[in-house]
Write a protein that holds these residues in place. Structure first.
Motif, PDB file in Angstrom:
ATOM      1  N   ARG A  94       0.834  -1.206   0.000  1.00  0.00           N
ATOM      2  CA  ARG A  94       0.000   0.000   0.000  1.00  0.00           C
ATOM      3  C   ARG A  94       0.870   1.258   0.000  1.00  0.00           C
ATOM      4  N   CYS A  95       1.953   1.262   0.757  1.00  0.00           N
ATOM      5  CA  CYS A  95       2.861   2.420   0.787  1.00  0.00           C
ATOM      6  C   CYS A  95       3.494   2.655  -0.582  1.00  0.00           C
ATOM      7  N   ILE A  96       3.890   1.586  -1.265  1.00  0.00           N
ATOM      8  CA  ILE A  96       4.443   1.720  -2.615  1.00  0.00           C
ATOM      9  C   ILE A  96       3.401   2.351  -3.539  1.00  0.00           C
ATOM     10  N   GLY A  97       2.156   1.910  -3.444  1.00  0.00           N
ATOM     11  CA  GLY A  97       1.094   2.471  -4.276  1.00  0.00           C
ATOM     12  C   GLY A  97       0.841   3.942  -3.985  1.00  0.00           C
ATOM     13  N   ILE A  98       0.847   4.318  -2.714  1.00  0.00           N
ATOM     14  CA  ILE A  98       0.614   5.719  -2.345  1.00  0.00           C
ATOM     15  C   ILE A  98       1.743   6.607  -2.853  1.00  0.00           C
ATOM     16  N   VAL A  99       2.985   6.165  -2.693  1.00  0.00           N
ATOM     17  CA  VAL A  99       4.116   6.956  -3.186  1.00  0.00           C
ATOM     18  C   VAL A  99       4.035   7.083  -4.706  1.00  0.00           C
ATOM     19  N   SER A 100       3.661   6.004  -5.382  1.00  0.00           N
ATOM     20  CA  SER A 100       3.520   6.051  -6.836  1.00  0.00           C
ATOM     21  C   SER A 100       2.430   7.034  -7.255  1.00  0.00           C
ATOM     22  N   LEU A 101       1.312   7.034  -6.538  1.00  0.00           N
ATOM     23  CA  LEU A 101       0.240   7.999  -6.823  1.00  0.00           C
ATOM     24  C   LEU A 101       0.716   9.438  -6.622  1.00  0.00           C
ATOM     25  N   LEU A 102       1.379   9.695  -5.519  1.00  0.00           N
ATOM     26  CA  LEU A 102       1.870  11.046  -5.244  1.00  0.00           C
ATOM     27  C   LEU A 102       2.881  11.489  -6.298  1.00  0.00           C
ATOM     28  N   MET A 103       3.727  10.572  -6.727  1.00  0.00           N
ATOM     29  CA  MET A 103       4.686  10.913  -7.769  1.00  0.00           C
ATOM     30  C   MET A 103       3.978  11.174  -9.096  1.00  0.00           C
ATOM     31  N   GLY A 104       2.911  10.447  -9.366  1.00  0.00           N
ATOM     32  CA  GLY A 104       2.138  10.687 -10.582  1.00  0.00           C
ATOM     33  C   GLY A 104       1.488  12.056 -10.584  1.00  0.00           C
ATOM     34  N   ILE A 105       0.947  12.448  -9.450  1.00  0.00           N
ATOM     35  CA  ILE A 105       0.345  13.778  -9.331  1.00  0.00           C
ATOM     36  C   ILE A 105       1.423  14.844  -9.523  1.00  0.00           C
ATOM     37  N   GLY A 106       2.567  14.656  -8.883  1.00  0.00           N
ATOM     38  CA  GLY A 106       3.672  15.593  -9.055  1.00  0.00           C
ATOM     39  C   GLY A 106       4.168  15.633 -10.492  1.00  0.00           C
ATOM     40  N   ASN A 107       4.165  14.485 -11.147  1.00  0.00           N
ATOM     41  CA  ASN A 107       4.599  14.385 -12.532  1.00  0.00           C
ATOM     42  C   ASN A 107       3.692  15.214 -13.441  1.00  0.00           C
TER      43      ASN A 107
END
Length: 175
Positions: A94-107
């Motif tokens: 779940r933490c990997i998914g959340i970090v990936s989501l946050l990075m996508g938003i930042g991207n």
């Protein structure tokens, strides 16, 4: 097949998972250290004024990748111990998914910010309307798929694993 044959097959599969996880744990630990070092070094260079053109987002992205790799390292450490479906493994996924989501938003924000400053929108707006639509869709969909969809899929897999674990625990309690 009798119980002993099934037990040997399960132990063999678990042993294989543990061996591969040992290797992947080392890879993700090294990746976390390298990405973290690059991100911190990038911020240090920018703050020191040595080279102010280093991208804030790329430095943040390096630290985000370091976090993803750290959680993957922790996940594979659980797999090495044989904890395949524990609440801890689900939490790391779940933490990997959340970090990936946050990075996508930042991207997405970084891409829009860069396009605003290089005149891309003016160039596209002077193009025929079909070219405008295609370019906007390409930019938005690329960045959506890049991290957002991946993050949602990882979170969905974590949710499925957690529900499967709960069902398994209920079945073990049922006589």
């Amino acid at each position: 097949m009798n119980v002993n044959e099934i037990s040997l097959k399960v132990n063999s599969l678990l042993s294989r998972i543990q061996k591969i996880s040992t290797f992947l744990r080392i890879v993700f630990f090294a990746s976390a250290v390298i990405f973290g070092f690059i991100g911190i070094l990038g911020y240090g260079i920018t703050l020191a004024g040595v080279h102010p053109s280093l991208s804030f987002y790329l430095n943040l992205s390096s630290l985000g990748r370091a976090m993803e790799c750290w959680f993957a390292y922790k996940l594979f450490a659980c797999y090495v111990r044989g904890d395949l479906f524990s609440p801890t493994t689900v939490r790391y996924i779940r933490c990997i998914g959340i970090v990936s989501l946050l990075m996508g938003i930042g991207n997405i924000f970084d891409a829009l910010h860069r396009q605003l400053h290089n005149g891309w929108f003016q160039h596209v707006n002077s193009s025929p309307w079909i070219v405008e639509i295609v370019r906007y869709l390409q930019m938005i969909l690329f960045h959506l798929v890049h991290n957002l969809v991946t993050g949602f899929v990882i979170l969905f897999i974590a949710w499925i694993m957690d529900e499967g674990r709960k069902i398994q625990e209920e079945q073990e309690l049922t006589v």
